[in-house]
Scaffold this active site. Structure first.
Site, mmCIF file in Angstrom:
data_model
loop_
_atom_site.group_PDB
_atom_site.id
_atom_site.type_symbol
_atom_site.label_atom_id
_atom_site.label_comp_id
_atom_site.label_asym_id
_atom_site.label_seq_id
_atom_site.Cartn_x
_atom_site.Cartn_y
_atom_site.Cartn_z
ATOM 1 N N CYS A 1 -5.049 -3.234 2.973
ATOM 2 C CA CYS A 1 -4.784 -2.923 4.380
ATOM 3 C C CYS A 1 -6.007 -3.101 5.280
ATOM 4 C CB CYS A 1 -4.214 -1.510 4.481
ATOM 5 S SG CYS A 1 -3.305 -1.197 6.025
ATOM 6 N N LYS B 1 -9.478 1.287 -2.392
ATOM 7 C CA LYS B 1 -9.692 0.808 -1.021
ATOM 8 C C LYS B 1 -11.093 1.185 -0.540
ATOM 9 C CE LYS B 1 -7.416 1.124 3.539
ATOM 10 N NZ LYS B 1 -6.269 1.766 4.233
ATOM 11 N N GLU C 1 0.847 -1.195 0.000
ATOM 12 C CA GLU C 1 0.000 0.000 0.000
ATOM 13 C C GLU C 1 0.883 1.245 0.000
ATOM 14 O OE1 GLU C 1 -3.711 1.837 2.638
ATOM 15 O OE2 GLU C 1 -2.183 0.605 3.624
#
Length: 285
Positions: free
Chosen positions: A155, A114, A42
């Site tokens: 994440c 995300k 990330e």
């Protein structure tokens, strides 16, 4: 089918050009060791907590140097290159935390924004408000590659198992969690969350991470990992510094795990009843 994959561990700073150079060096190392799929962490392009500093280096997707460099690398090395994410400027003044997958011809196969924003206050005084800067995504992604079906996450997404279950039900054999986990949360939960997502979905999981102390003062947990469908850690890195983590994946292990524990098939719809407490301490039935 057996394939060799790699997770690239980085310690990205505030300068995208330096980070791209580090990415290229590590990706070339992984490809030279035989990896056909390589994943970076990330925020590969920059870790910069100062909003003004971040806005100054932002570009849209067509002009982003990480995107351009990754396309060239994938074509040069004839690999599938997954940029875990980088910050991309959007038209509305917000930012996308966006991952990219490039094919061996350098073509962009897909992107993923995300979905879940890391808005938390940690015990050590750290406060994170991703939603104040980033626009969350709304679409999950599974892509059918020549060697496997690949599911995407970034994440904090790892704490939302429904995302991974949906991807597994859609056929994903390899789940991905490129990350920049904080040291505090990583020490508590990183490995157990990754292994749980692999076990409960009978899938391989590849997680490339940021690691160490960054120029902007943050500290990330590292420990990039590759995990098999039974939850075994096939390869992992340490908690600081760069690394190339590699493993051979036998894709038949996915079917074997799902046959042994067929929870994807056995799942059932259900209703949830919230029952009132009776005056004498019992509940309604």
């Amino acid at each position: 089918m057996t394939i060799k994959v790699a997770a690239i561990q980085m310690c990205s700073g505030v300068d995208p050009e330096k980070n791209v150079a580090a990415m290229a060096r590590l990706v070339r190392e992984a490809a030279g060791r035989g990896a056909v799929y390589v994943q970076t962490p990330e925020m590969t392009g920059a870790i910069q907590k100062d909003r003004n500093g971040l806005m100054a280096i932002l570009r849209d997707e067509q002009n982003d140097i990480v995107v351009k460099a990754a396309s060239v690398l994938a074509r040069e090395l004839k690999i599938h290159l997954h940029v875990g994410s980088t910050a991309i400027a959007l038209d509305d003044g917000k930012i996308a935390n966006r991952g990219f997958l490039f094919g061996p011809a350098g073509e962009k196969i897909c992107s993923y924004d995300k979905i879940h924003m890391f808005d938390v206050d940690l015990d050590n005084g750290e406060s994170w408000r991703e939603s104040s800067v980033y626009r969350p995504g709304a679409d999950a992604r599974v892509v059918d590659l020549p060697f496997a079906k690949l599911g995407f996450a970034i994440c904090y997404d790892v704490r939302f198992p429904a995302l991974f279950r949906a991807e597994a039900v859609a056929g994903a054999q390899i789940l991905t969690v490129p990350a920049a986990f904080t040291r505090q949360t990583g020490e508590a939960h990183w490995e157990i969350l990754l292994r749980a997502r692999a076990i409960e979905n009978g899938a391989f999981l590849v997680a490339a991470a940021q690691a160490g102390k960054h120029e902007d003062g943050r500290e990330t947990f590292g420990h990039s990992m590759i995990i098999d469908p039974w939850g075994r850690v096939l390869a992992s890195a340490g908690g600081t510094g760069e690394a190339v983590v590699m493993a051979e994946l036998d894709l038949s292990a996915v079917k074997a795990a799902r046959d042994k524990v067929p929870n994807l098939k056995n799942a059932r719809d259900f209703t949830l009843d919230i029952l009132p407490v009776l005056a004498k301490g019992g509940v309604t039935v």
